[in-house]
Write an enzyme that holds these catalytic residues in place. Structure first.
Site, PDB file in Angstrom:
ATOM      1  N   HIS B 271       0.972  -1.448  -0.059  1.00 57.56           N
ATOM      2  CA  HIS B 271      -0.184  -0.368  -0.032  1.00 57.56           C
ATOM      3  C   HIS B 271       0.605   1.360   0.083  1.00 57.56           C
ATOM      4  O   HIS B 271       0.712   1.574  -0.405  1.00 57.56           O
ATOM      5  CB  HIS B 271      -1.217   0.631   0.861  1.00 57.56           C
ATOM      6  CG  HIS B 271      -1.571  -0.811   1.114  1.00 57.56           C
ATOM      7  ND1 HIS B 271      -2.613  -1.509   0.291  1.00 57.56           N
ATOM      8  CD2 HIS B 271      -2.204  -2.262   2.191  1.00 57.56           C
ATOM      9  CE1 HIS B 271      -3.668  -2.414   0.298  1.00 57.56           C
ATOM     10  NE2 HIS B 271      -2.685  -3.246   1.976  1.00 57.56           N
ATOM     11  N   ASP B 322      -4.508  -8.166  -4.334  1.00 56.98           N
ATOM     12  CA  ASP B 322      -4.786  -8.292  -3.005  1.00 56.98           C
ATOM     13  C   ASP B 322      -6.268  -8.808  -2.274  1.00 56.98           C
ATOM     14  O   ASP B 322      -5.888  -9.923  -1.789  1.00 56.98           O
ATOM     15  CB  ASP B 322      -4.375  -6.759  -2.250  1.00 56.98           C
ATOM     16  CG  ASP B 322      -4.968  -6.316  -1.152  1.00 56.98           C
ATOM     17  OD1 ASP B 322      -4.816  -6.984  -0.115  1.00 56.98           O
ATOM     18  OD2 ASP B 322      -4.700  -4.962  -0.579  1.00 56.98           O
TER      19      ASP B 322
END
Lengths: 457, 457
Positions: B271, B322
């Site tokens: 991230h 993800d």
């Protein structure tokens, strides 16, 4: 005809106990209970939804898909305006047959994505040197012909284009777009309306291109059109447009349109990104529509449509594939809410409120169905008695979707289904896509490949 | 084996005059000229590219795809944390077989999207009540087994998880994740490394979950790992994480990791969204990687990875699917640049500079290939002599791509190709996808449907 999918979005509610009954004329007769006697076409493993309405399309821009992410040697920068130059290059030399072939390719893509209606914002009118064709609406007719062949319902939004911009010299690359005066555009509109009057699948509206390309005197004339004529216009897509409009008129674009009395329920502001709070209120008070085109607006670095504020103000929303960078309105819906999530740093920005099952998914789906239909002035976008039987189905066993539980099915379709999960598509009860395939898809690809090779050679 | 696609990305250049030569051992031997004698497998109408590397995956989260856009009656709001509760619900009861079935489904989806390597950030370790399995790495082994069956190269990133958060009471829904101490996590790491030592397609790294879930004492121990062990960690995904970290340590997350000497070339911050300018510089100086997961970050309202600033600072980038909201790394690349376009209001934000043909497309593709390989410590991600023959092909006649001229082909693939344009996929020279199909896809869908029904019943 009775259709029996596993699930059916009937009058905005997902039902697993109903059939869809369609008359010979392609109009929905009702939704009788499963088990009703009659000739039933089973659609096992499918959810059946109202057809998607693509409210903003430039068909020929399919030609530059994937070609514009490219800083040519010697270019200063890749931006909206350099993108436009490449788009003009594609537009400059297309023959009427090539306009048809380009439109046919992208309309097949639309059909296979569950789109049943397209609003074609059409600005290619004249011969490459700018003189009108012997038949002035020849190119519009090519686009309509392509839509009819593919089986899509089409609203031809005939563009009016006057100039390169405020205090800008004429751009020879815009010769094919420009009319000598607003009367010529209105005559073309009238001729097209008359030509297609008997065809239930074709209608016509007017599209003053933008405040950049159309002066106030033209817009004043257009404001006198009957209130039921759809008027579409590019509005507030790029910051430079706001600057130029303010310099010319002392007003921002929507302020100008309000003063000229163009804002009304049948007015659609395409893009509507760089809006002041007052402009959002004005669009809302007028019950006008903003047509968001998120994948194009992302591709072009335009910015994000403030859809949350617009809905709060009372404006309506529709969706468009615009530049055809992608043709997938479910993806556009994800992007509409998704881009707002990135700005607001929270989830489900457009959720209509607490405690409503599938509230966000249904609301988003309505934007791409009923919202688009409203913008284009058509009675489609919702499965209900008396509405045209425009619909598409999604395969619940598609790998992109398998496993979604029934109570979250609509959310699954809107947020997860890949374009290829679309299986059947029908317009006015006639199936134009079956098992994901369209009868013209091979011919369309071949014809389009030939056009692209000629344009880029 | 000699492969003959129309185009081949050889040593980062698109070539139409070369074959790809692969040895019996699955290693690339070279790229002789077309016409070279030998047993040639023709791949007409294809471009052949290095296999995509998915550097951040939570396989079992496939279960909640499409289910989370939903404000349940009585819920206060739909946000990152309510999303996490639903994810925990899916995690709580999965049996080892169900972990395997979920991973297999999403790994088949990955293979069919051109992904040849997955970095699995694996945090399901223990039985539902929190006690270890008799074989402590049983669930890790299920994930590895699924990847091996599907044919993917896998890097098992074994998660270390200590607590609910700073000054937070224990959350019973995290019981399956939590180890009693850092030594247990390190022992599991050592056992897994030893178990898969002989398998060229499996490797192992450590994943301290986040500064939320792992205290400084644990991180200090992990910093002593050999420099070649990949270390992945969720970093700066949500603003609340920054607030809590500053409250606990008086430092922002990356500042803390720098002080603890965790930043290094084999460190990947997954991230990396809410970063200060100093933190961006620190990641750049360390030559660390930031793994962006744009579709998940959009879905969760996390924000946008400042990829432009990170690259300028010298950091590396990788991409991940993800939460499996979508499995399409080319789409992730479009989103990575696209979300930056929405923030910066210009196009082609990550373009490496002027005058480089296909500069942006190649650079983006490198992030999802060589960038991911670097993050996972593998010698894949580039077609060159001595590298494993991990690759995928794209059909140039696919409707999403047809018409793109040869000089803009890479741009077309990166910015336009739908996932279904992927046709052949090979890992170490072995074809795991042919004509878009994987041998296990039907079985995977059936097995997964059963798991999903059990979980959501």
């Amino acid at each position: 005809m009775l259709l029996e999918p596993d699930h059916l979005l009937w009058e905005d509610t997902l039902r697993d106990d109903l059939l869809l009954e369609v008359g010979e004329d392609g109009v929905i007769l009702g939704a009788p209970r499963k088990g009703t006697a009659g000739e039933v076409r089973r659609l096992p493993g499918r959810v059946l939804l109202p057809g998607l309405v693509n409210a903003h399309s430039h068909a020929f821009q399919r030609l530059i898909r994937g070609c514009t992410e490219y800083v040519a040697a010697g270019a200063l920068a890749d931006d909206f305006w350099s993108w436009r130059e490449l788009m003009y290059r594609a537009a400059e030399t297309l023959t009427p047959e090539e306009v048809h072939a380009s439109a046919r390719q992208v309309f097949v893509e639309m059909a296979r994505a569950g789109i049943t209606t397209v609003g074609e914002f059409h600005y290619l009118h004249h011969q490459p040197d700018g003189t009108p064709y012997g038949e002035p609406n020849l190119l519009s007719a090519q686009v309509v012909r392509a839509a009819r062949e593919v089986g899509l319902r089409v609203v031809l939004l005939r563009v009016a284009y006057a100039r390169a911009g405020y205090q800008k010299p004429a751009n020879p690359r815009q010769r094919r777009f420009i009319d000598p005066g607003p009367d010529v555009a209105l005559e073309a509109l009238a001729a097209l309306r008359s030509e297609f009057q008997g065809d239930a699948a074709v209608s016509v509206g007017l599209a003053p291109h933008s405040v950049r390309a159309v002066p106030a005197e033209w817009l004043q004339q257009f404001a006198r059109l009957p209130a039921d004529v759809p008027v579409h216009m590019h509005v507030a897509e790029q910051p430079a447009e706001i600057v130029a409009c303010t310099a010319e008129h002392g007003l921002r674009p929507v302020e100008l349109l309000q003063q000229l009395e163009l804002l009304r329920p049948q007015f659609t502001a395409v893009h509507g990104i760089h809006l002041s709070a007052d402009e959002i209120e004005a669009l809302g008070r007028a019950r006008a529509t903003v047509c968001a085109c998120p994948s194009t607006e992302r591709n072009l670095g335009d910015g994000v449509v403030p859809a949350d504020a617009l809905l709060r103000a009372g404006a309506h929303l529709a969706l468009g594939s615009d530049s055809q960078a992608h043709v997938d309105l479910l993806m556009e819906l994800r992007q509409l809410d998704g881009h707002l999530r990135l700005l607001r740093l929270r989830r489900a920005v457009l959720d209509p409120g607490l405690g409503q099952p599938s509230g966000l998914a249904l609301r988003l789906l309505q934007l791409a169905t009923a919202g688009g239909a409203r913008s284009l002035g058509l009675p489609v976008g919702r499965l209900a008695v008396g509405a045209p039987a425009d619909f598409f189905t999604v395969d619940l066993d598609h790998p992109s979707l398998v496993g979604v539980p029934p109570d979250r099915l609509l959310s699954g379709v809107v947020f997860a289904a890949e374009r290829q999960a679309v299986r059947e598509v029908a317009v006015a009860g006639r199936f134009i896509v079956e098992e994901g395939q369209h009868a013209l898809q091979e011919a369309a690809v071949q014809g389009f490949r030939t056009v692209a090779r000629r344009v880029f050679s």
